[in-house]
Motif scaffolding. Structure first.
Motif, PDB file in Angstrom:
ATOM      1  N   ALA A 150      32.827  37.990  37.391  1.00  0.00           N
ATOM      2  CA  ALA A 150      33.527  36.903  37.120  1.00  0.00           C
ATOM      3  C   ALA A 150      34.799  36.542  36.471  1.00  0.00           C
ATOM      4  O   ALA A 150      35.187  37.530  35.933  1.00  0.00           O
ATOM      5  N   ASP A 181      32.128  41.875  32.237  1.00  0.00           N
ATOM      6  CA  ASP A 181      31.318  40.520  32.203  1.00  0.00           C
ATOM      7  C   ASP A 181      30.395  41.002  31.091  1.00  0.00           C
ATOM      8  O   ASP A 181      29.667  41.966  31.445  1.00  0.00           O
ATOM      9  N   PHE A 182      30.198  40.390  30.154  1.00  0.00           N
ATOM     10  CA  PHE A 182      31.053  39.418  29.505  1.00  0.00           C
ATOM     11  C   PHE A 182      31.333  39.564  28.296  1.00  0.00           C
ATOM     12  O   PHE A 182      30.902  39.148  27.345  1.00  0.00           O
ATOM     13  N   GLY A 213      35.559  42.817  35.827  1.00  0.00           N
ATOM     14  CA  GLY A 213      34.075  42.156  36.014  1.00  0.00           C
ATOM     15  C   GLY A 213      34.326  41.339  37.102  1.00  0.00           C
ATOM     16  O   GLY A 213      35.199  41.315  37.954  1.00  0.00           O
ATOM     17  N   HIS A 219      37.846  35.303  34.079  1.00  0.00           N
ATOM     18  CA  HIS A 219      37.738  35.527  32.582  1.00  0.00           C
ATOM     19  C   HIS A 219      39.327  35.053  32.012  1.00  0.00           C
ATOM     20  O   HIS A 219      40.232  35.489  32.958  1.00  0.00           O
TER      21      HIS A 219
END
Ligand SMILES: [Cu+2]
Length: 143
Positions: A93, A69-70, A91, A95
């Motif tokens: 989140a 992230d990110f 991470g 992606h």
């Protein structure tokens, strides 16, 4: 006079209908790139344009990269023709890694998931995450 106006209005309607339908089928990948998760699925299967040099390849690859992230690590990836570049999302989140040119990208990866891209032609391939457009990288494929 009125008939001419009506006739020309009809032409405009026909032309714009034809226009929008052909535009809609031509570039679904880039049009939906900004949105979210389903984009990668359609981008991977839809346009063979840039996909001629790249295809989604599940499983482990010969070049490993991670998505935190990110950011992509490394952001500048080097591979050879025939290699599979495998991205693992470390991470929290979701992606993905999708070529800027469209037509090829990983599925959207949840935490811990991996997916790869196999390259069949040398070149420089900028890519990004369609969910977070600020996440960018480049894959340089040598012969
Ligand atoms: Cu992302």
């Amino acid at each position: 006079m009125n008939r001419r106006i009506i006739a020309s209005l009809g032409m405009v309607a026909l032309m714009s209908a034809a226009c929008s339908s052909s535009a809609g089928s031509a570039a679904p990948a880039s049009a939906s790139a900004g949105s979210a998760a389903p984009a990668s699925a359609s981008a991977a299967s839809a346009a063979p344009a840039a996909g001629a040099a790249c295809s989604e390849a599940t499983g482990t690859g010969t070049v490993a990269a991670s998505i935190k992230d990110f950011e992509f690590q490394p952001a500048a990836i080097t591979a050879k023709v025939g290699d599979v570049v495998t991205f693992t999302n470390t991470g929290v989140a979701p992606h993905n890694a999708t070529l800027d040119a469209g037509g090829c990208g990983t599925k959207t990866l949840q935490k811990g998931e991996a997916d790869g891209l196999r390259f069949t032609a040398a070149g420089t391939y900028p890519f990004h995450c369609t969910i977070h457009s600020q996440m960018k990288g480049t894959i340089t494929v040598g012969a």
